[in-house]
Design an enzyme around this catalytic site. Sequence first.
Site: not given
Ligand code: ASP
Length: 341
Positions: A210, A260, A262-263
């Site tokens: 991200t 950024t 674990t969404g």
């Molecule tokens: N937060 C993003 C998602 O879960 C992934 C990431 O930050 O790498 O889609």
Amino acid sequence: MSIRLAVALSSFAVLAAAFTACASPFAARPTWAIAIHGGAGTLERSASVEQQQEHRIALERALQAGRERLMRGESAVDVVEAVVRVLEDDPHFNAGKGAVFNEKGEHELDASIMDGSTMACGAVAGVRTVKNPVSLARLVMEKTRHVLLMGEGAEHFATLVGVERVENSWFDTDYRKKVLEEVLRERKQQGSALGDARSAPRDPRHDYGTVGCVVRDKNGRLAAATSTGGLTGKRWGRVGDTPIVGAGNYADSLVAVSGTGTGEQFIRHTVARSIGARVQFGGQSLEQAATALVHGVLKPDDGGVIAVDRDGNLVAAYNSTGMYRGLADSNGRFEVAIFEK
Ligand code: ASP
């Protein structure tokens, strides 16, 4: 000394002290400030100096682009869009070119943008052929009365507004392909179904990336933008926190935040807005609020955030091994980092 002279001198001293007390913190305040991130899923600490250097150069390029625009007096929302485009075009990061693959070996991209000075926001989810999803998110913000467009409807809107399109395979990179293969192999060994939420890769660095940017411009306006390919091997159709306003991206007149990690965790805990709420209602500083969320609410390895407040204070907080990041302001600060110093 006459009484009158003594009174005059002591009033002058009081005034001078009061002036210094008000003026010095003000003088230290930057007129503009910017933070960027390239994700919490970084290289290993043991990665070669060359590899680390490549990422630092990529971060510097994006940070420098933002710095120049802010020095020219561009608005916060213009700057966050422009900087996120630079990061999307850079294959080192999990957004745009270089985005991770979903379980089907394809790319589904999410992005959002928010102008804290107006609370206007726009987002897209699951787009497959839009070269720079952050710009489509901005057009959702400016040309529709909606906040979030997804999938086919977002693609149709992209055709209407004429943004640049590419084949889905244009986002491919060999590195992300290798990581997907590892993740799928790992899942097979564990006997877990494709895309099963419980089958997150053992190595969290494989999971996320991200990119994001937060800005306070010369006029005190705040903005945030975030863009991602999501999680490696995610179930197709899965939408993360990035396009969810208040979860992975948020800006108002007090703070701007981009996340950024674990969404699903960022959505559950409305991380970006919760940081703002702690500042707004809890009397916390930006740093206290970001630390509380990242180290008190999220779990280890969930990821991190960058944030800026209306005084130009910058924060980068994470609970993963590292986070690609860069911070700069009008007081001459300009730094990029991957791990703890
Ligand atoms: N937060 C993003 C998602 O879960 C992934 C990431 O930050 O790498 O889609």
